[in-house]
Motif scaffolding. Sequence first.
Motif, PDB file in Angstrom:
ATOM      1  N   THR A 137       0.779  -1.150   0.102  1.00  0.00           N
ATOM      2  CA  THR A 137       0.053  -0.044   0.110  1.00  0.00           C
ATOM      3  C   THR A 137       0.821   1.245   0.056  1.00  0.00           C
ATOM      4  N   THR A 138       0.341   2.425  -0.157  1.00  0.00           N
ATOM      5  CA  THR A 138       0.729   3.591  -0.364  1.00  0.00           C
ATOM      6  C   THR A 138       1.320   4.089   1.171  1.00  0.00           C
ATOM      7  N   GLY A 139       0.754   3.553   2.180  1.00  0.00           N
ATOM      8  CA  GLY A 139       1.053   3.826   3.682  1.00  0.00           C
ATOM      9  C   GLY A 139       0.191   3.007   4.460  1.00  0.00           C
ATOM     10  N   LEU A 140       0.307   3.586   5.625  1.00  0.00           N
ATOM     11  CA  LEU A 140      -0.523   2.579   6.879  1.00  0.00           C
ATOM     12  C   LEU A 140      -1.858   3.022   7.195  1.00  0.00           C
ATOM     13  N   THR A 143      -7.816   4.193   5.867  1.00  0.00           N
ATOM     14  CA  THR A 143      -8.839   5.415   5.290  1.00  0.00           C
ATOM     15  C   THR A 143      -8.343   6.348   4.290  1.00  0.00           C
ATOM     16  N   GLN A 144      -6.980   6.444   4.196  1.00  0.00           N
ATOM     17  CA  GLN A 144      -6.447   7.509   3.293  1.00  0.00           C
ATOM     18  C   GLN A 144      -5.637   6.799   2.349  1.00  0.00           C
ATOM     19  N   ASP A 220      -4.200  -5.978   6.369  1.00  0.00           N
ATOM     20  CA  ASP A 220      -4.747  -6.184   5.154  1.00  0.00           C
ATOM     21  C   ASP A 220      -6.278  -6.166   5.215  1.00  0.00           C
ATOM     22  N   GLU A 221      -6.786  -6.667   6.264  1.00  0.00           N
ATOM     23  CA  GLU A 221      -8.429  -6.800   6.277  1.00  0.00           C
ATOM     24  C   GLU A 221      -8.902  -5.458   6.236  1.00  0.00           C
ATOM     25  N   LEU A 222      -8.310  -4.511   6.787  1.00  0.00           N
ATOM     26  CA  LEU A 222      -8.809  -3.177   6.867  1.00  0.00           C
ATOM     27  C   LEU A 222      -8.716  -2.493   5.385  1.00  0.00           C
ATOM     28  N   PHE A 223      -7.805  -2.699   4.891  1.00  0.00           N
ATOM     29  CA  PHE A 223      -7.540  -2.100   3.634  1.00  0.00           C
ATOM     30  C   PHE A 223      -8.531  -2.839   2.573  1.00  0.00           C
ATOM     31  N   LEU A 224      -8.645  -4.020   2.617  1.00  0.00           N
ATOM     32  CA  LEU A 224      -9.724  -4.685   1.786  1.00  0.00           C
ATOM     33  C   LEU A 224     -10.990  -4.327   2.036  1.00  0.00           C
ATOM     34  N   THR A 225     -11.318  -4.145   3.217  1.00  0.00           N
ATOM     35  CA  THR A 225     -12.877  -3.941   3.461  1.00  0.00           C
ATOM     36  C   THR A 225     -12.953  -2.413   2.919  1.00  0.00           C
TER      37      THR A 225
END
Length: 298
Positions: A137-140, A143-144, A220-225
Amino acid sequence: MIVITLTKVPRSLRGDLTKWYQEIQTNVYVGNVSGRIRDLLWDRIMKNIGQGEATMVYNANNELGYQFRTTRRDYEVVDFDGIPLMMHLNVATGETVHGFSNAAKFHKAKVMMKKRGNKVAQSQSEKVSMVAIDLETTGLDPTQDEIISIGAVKQSGDGRVDRFYKLIQCERKIPKNIVELTHITAEMLTSKGVSLSDGLQALQKFLGDLTIVGYNSHFDELFLTNSFKKVGQADLANRMLDLMPMVKKSDKFLDNYRLQTVLSEYNIENKEPHNSLSDAEATFKLATKLIENGALKI
């Protein structure tokens, strides 16, 4: 303060203790750890002491301010009105621990090799269906920041292994440190990447209904959701398992639980760290080893 003295113990046990205590003199260790770690280390001493002996002195809430533990057979720790004392015995108690001769070690090695062979044979005949997944990802901040690559490795019940890798186009500028870490540039995403919607659809098709394994997978779960929500698609319904808690439970004495440290402990090579497919491959191998040693059940 904790003081441990050892006599005639295996060298590997002495090496374990130096991770937590200082060896101020040969076979004399001094340290200051929590009661939980102290007890875990004593359990390790008891399991790996062989024919050696060990004595531990540590702080305690009693008249003397300290307490003893020992494996010596010529001494016994006794309680005298709340005061711990080391009583010398005229006749040593306990049984001699056998099984540490060269012949015994050779026999034990043969048994272990046979068990390992049976385990490998079983794992080859009974392949577990699962899929390992990793994101870059582009960062941690889920949400952004945005997903820039997705890697996955799956195994079906027949033992077939398939791989999935997609670069994902993004609107956000890729920070310099992320480019250096992942070797993914904006030009690569423009020329080889797919849209987030297409990438997630392809991922869902690849995953099917398999159980997903990941390492520190909450990230990863948060990014996918958030990504599924962003493109208006239904979130994954797959069962998801995080391997990190399982590793922490089965390997309590690792220096840390970063993925590279854990992979090194399990003799798993990851040639391209921070490449989502390579990390997924390594996570898949880690899951396989955890299944083989009984730490993971799917």
